[in-house]
Motif scaffolding. Structure first.
Motif, PDB file in Angstrom:
ATOM      1  N   VAL A 249       0.873  -1.217  -0.048  1.00 26.34           N
ATOM      2  CA  VAL A 249       0.055  -0.069  -0.093  1.00 26.34           C
ATOM      3  C   VAL A 249       0.825   1.462   0.012  1.00 26.34           C
ATOM      4  O   VAL A 249       0.622   2.366  -0.712  1.00 26.34           O
ATOM      5  CB  VAL A 249      -0.869   0.000   1.273  1.00 26.34           C
ATOM      6  CG1 VAL A 249      -1.735   1.455   1.445  1.00 26.34           C
ATOM      7  CG2 VAL A 249      -1.845  -1.161   1.140  1.00 26.34           C
ATOM      8  N   TYR A 250       1.850   1.306   0.715  1.00 27.90           N
ATOM      9  CA  TYR A 250       2.800   2.606   0.795  1.00 27.90           C
ATOM     10  C   TYR A 250       3.650   2.462  -0.506  1.00 27.90           C
ATOM     11  O   TYR A 250       3.674   3.889  -0.808  1.00 27.90           O
ATOM     12  CB  TYR A 250       3.894   2.087   1.777  1.00 27.90           C
ATOM     13  CG  TYR A 250       4.977   3.492   1.983  1.00 27.90           C
ATOM     14  CD1 TYR A 250       4.493   4.480   2.300  1.00 27.90           C
ATOM     15  CD2 TYR A 250       6.424   3.156   1.717  1.00 27.90           C
ATOM     16  CE1 TYR A 250       5.225   5.820   2.524  1.00 27.90           C
ATOM     17  CE2 TYR A 250       7.047   4.178   1.735  1.00 27.90           C
ATOM     18  CZ  TYR A 250       6.589   5.622   2.107  1.00 27.90           C
ATOM     19  OH  TYR A 250       7.374   6.759   2.000  1.00 27.90           O
ATOM     20  N   LYS A 251       3.767   1.530  -1.212  1.00 23.73           N
ATOM     21  CA  LYS A 251       4.481   1.830  -2.554  1.00 23.73           C
ATOM     22  C   LYS A 251       3.486   2.450  -3.603  1.00 23.73           C
ATOM     23  O   LYS A 251       3.852   3.145  -4.416  1.00 23.73           O
ATOM     24  CB  LYS A 251       5.260   0.514  -2.927  1.00 23.73           C
ATOM     25  CG  LYS A 251       6.577   0.179  -2.176  1.00 23.73           C
ATOM     26  CD  LYS A 251       7.009  -1.243  -2.590  1.00 23.73           C
ATOM     27  CE  LYS A 251       8.177  -1.430  -2.156  1.00 23.73           C
ATOM     28  NZ  LYS A 251       8.804  -2.907  -2.161  1.00 23.73           N
ATOM     29  N   VAL A 269      -1.373   6.235   2.579  1.00 23.56           N
ATOM     30  CA  VAL A 269      -0.332   6.122   3.370  1.00 23.56           C
ATOM     31  C   VAL A 269      -0.973   6.043   4.882  1.00 23.56           C
ATOM     32  O   VAL A 269      -0.500   5.416   5.597  1.00 23.56           O
ATOM     33  CB  VAL A 269       0.421   7.422   3.386  1.00 23.56           C
ATOM     34  CG1 VAL A 269       1.014   7.684   4.659  1.00 23.56           C
ATOM     35  CG2 VAL A 269       1.361   7.601   2.287  1.00 23.56           C
ATOM     36  N   LEU A 270      -2.178   6.667   4.863  1.00 19.61           N
ATOM     37  CA  LEU A 270      -2.932   6.386   6.126  1.00 19.61           C
ATOM     38  C   LEU A 270      -3.342   5.092   6.232  1.00 19.61           C
ATOM     39  O   LEU A 270      -3.597   4.367   7.301  1.00 19.61           O
ATOM     40  CB  LEU A 270      -4.203   7.372   6.132  1.00 19.61           C
ATOM     41  CG  LEU A 270      -4.161   8.756   6.278  1.00 19.61           C
ATOM     42  CD1 LEU A 270      -5.167   9.705   6.226  1.00 19.61           C
ATOM     43  CD2 LEU A 270      -3.001   9.307   7.484  1.00 19.61           C
ATOM     44  N   LEU A 271      -3.753   4.336   5.221  1.00 21.12           N
ATOM     45  CA  LEU A 271      -4.031   3.068   5.256  1.00 21.12           C
ATOM     46  C   LEU A 271      -2.949   2.044   5.610  1.00 21.12           C
ATOM     47  O   LEU A 271      -3.179   1.365   6.404  1.00 21.12           O
ATOM     48  CB  LEU A 271      -4.757   2.307   3.911  1.00 21.12           C
ATOM     49  CG  LEU A 271      -5.182   0.994   3.636  1.00 21.12           C
ATOM     50  CD1 LEU A 271      -6.056   0.264   4.715  1.00 21.12           C
ATOM     51  CD2 LEU A 271      -5.450   0.745   2.094  1.00 21.12           C
ATOM     52  N   ILE A 284       8.672   5.599   5.684  1.00 15.23           N
ATOM     53  CA  ILE A 284       8.272   7.036   5.075  1.00 15.23           C
ATOM     54  C   ILE A 284       9.075   7.942   5.693  1.00 15.23           C
ATOM     55  O   ILE A 284       9.764   7.896   6.801  1.00 15.23           O
ATOM     56  CB  ILE A 284       6.984   7.244   5.880  1.00 15.23           C
ATOM     57  CG1 ILE A 284       6.177   8.386   4.993  1.00 15.23           C
ATOM     58  CG2 ILE A 284       6.817   7.353   7.214  1.00 15.23           C
ATOM     59  CD1 ILE A 284       4.817   8.594   5.353  1.00 15.23           C
ATOM     60  N   THR A 285       9.640   8.753   4.700  1.00 14.95           N
ATOM     61  CA  THR A 285      10.235   9.816   4.874  1.00 14.95           C
ATOM     62  C   THR A 285       9.762  11.243   5.465  1.00 14.95           C
ATOM     63  O   THR A 285       8.627  11.531   5.110  1.00 14.95           O
ATOM     64  CB  THR A 285      11.256  10.238   3.860  1.00 14.95           C
ATOM     65  OG1 THR A 285      10.343  10.736   2.630  1.00 14.95           O
ATOM     66  CG2 THR A 285      12.212   9.063   3.220  1.00 14.95           C
TER      67      THR A 285
END
Length: 307
Positions: A249-251, A269-271, A284-285
């Protein structure tokens, strides 16, 4: 166009749609394999002008009257194929000459639980002809879930285009899901790996070309709709792998941001944070989060993590 060989070992299937300037390179690379026991099937997915290619004994063209999408074109090619094994080639890419031979040799010598499909390495080539990425696939035995398993850092799941698989096995699991416009490779591997071992080879056999034309995988609306559809269809599998689910999900968020889908990126990102907060926070940066938050009007007052 007719075939002189009724039962070739391999069928190389090339779906195409309105790319007459790119298609000949792909076809040439398929016909120039180091083995002769193969056929090449071009599936013309309703191009505005029918595909016209020089005649070769090992080449067939199948034309669909209307554009039905890449999944349907791939299934049409598989159903028409005469080979025991099938592999696919995108019409804007090319195979290296040893692709078929390397794959067959590996399949003949593997000790993985049967049945076995094979993936090989992939290179990304930029507009200047320079190789910018080299992707080597992992090996995963039958019963795993491809791209949701943890693999070595030097390995990549982004080489799914190099799949060589038994035709009957692919058709037996239903082929590609034609309701998907994008994410078709990701979706089918979630059904394939549980019933088939995936043998990853550290040998590059496929070149993916960057060009100015469109790729379905980069169409923002199709990517987003198919992403949500994928999570709905395979929700139970995703939830069984929370860390890699969050990573997936982040990618997706990163790619959505790159494609200027800022709201979709923020929600993804929230998910990811809900799925596996510790892992997501480690990935995450701060600069990305602040940039994303600013673009959605949701700037956080505290940094997510220290530098």
């Amino acid at each position: 166009m007719t075939m002189s060989r009724s039962n070739p070992c391999i069928s190389i299937i090339i779906p195409t749609y309105n790319r007459p300037h790119l298609l000949p390179r792909a076809v040439k690379s398929a016909l120039e394999q180091t083995i002769d026991d193969l056929e090449v099937i071009v599936v013309d997915d309703g191009s505005s002008e029918p595909v016209v290619l020089p005649e070769y004994p090992r080449l067939r063209i199948i034309r669909q009257s209307v554009n039905r999408g890449t999944a349907a074109a791939r299934n049409a090619g598989a159903k028409a194929a005469r080979g025991s094994y099938i592999t696919y080639l995108d019409d804007d890419d090319q195979l290296l000459p040893q692709m078929a031979e390397v794959s067959l040799t590996a399949l003949a010598n593997t000790t993985l639980p049967q049945p076995v499909a094979v993936l090989s390495g992939l290179e990304v080539v930029d507009l200047n002809g320079n190789v910018t990425q080299r992707r080597i696939p992992p090996t995963l035995p039958r019963g795993k879930h491809f791209f949701l398993e943890e693999i070595e850092p030097e390995q990549s799941f982004l080489s799914k285009q190099t799949l060589m698989v038994e035709r009957e096995l692919l058709l037996g699991i239903g082929g590609y899901d034609e309701s998907f416009s994008s994410r078709v490779h990701t979706e089918i591997f979630l059904r394939l790996n549980p019933v088939c071992s995936i043998l990853g080879l550290p040998i590059v056999t496929y070149q993916m070309f960057v060009h100015e034309g469109s790729r379905i995988s980069r169409d923002p609306s199709l990517r987003q709709a198919s992403f949500n559809q994928l999570l709905r269809k395979h929700g139970a599998i995703f939830k069984a792998h929370p860390k890699m689910f969050a990573d997936f999900v982040y990618k997706h968020a990163l790619k959505s941001y790159e494609l200027n889908q800022k709201r979709a990126a923020f929600l993804s990102v929230l998910l990811a944070l809900r799925i596996h907060p510790t892992y997501t926070l480690s990935q995450i940066t701060e600069s990305f989060w602040h940039s994303l938050s600013e673009s959605t009007g949701r700037m956080l007052t505290e940094p997510l993590k220290s530098n």
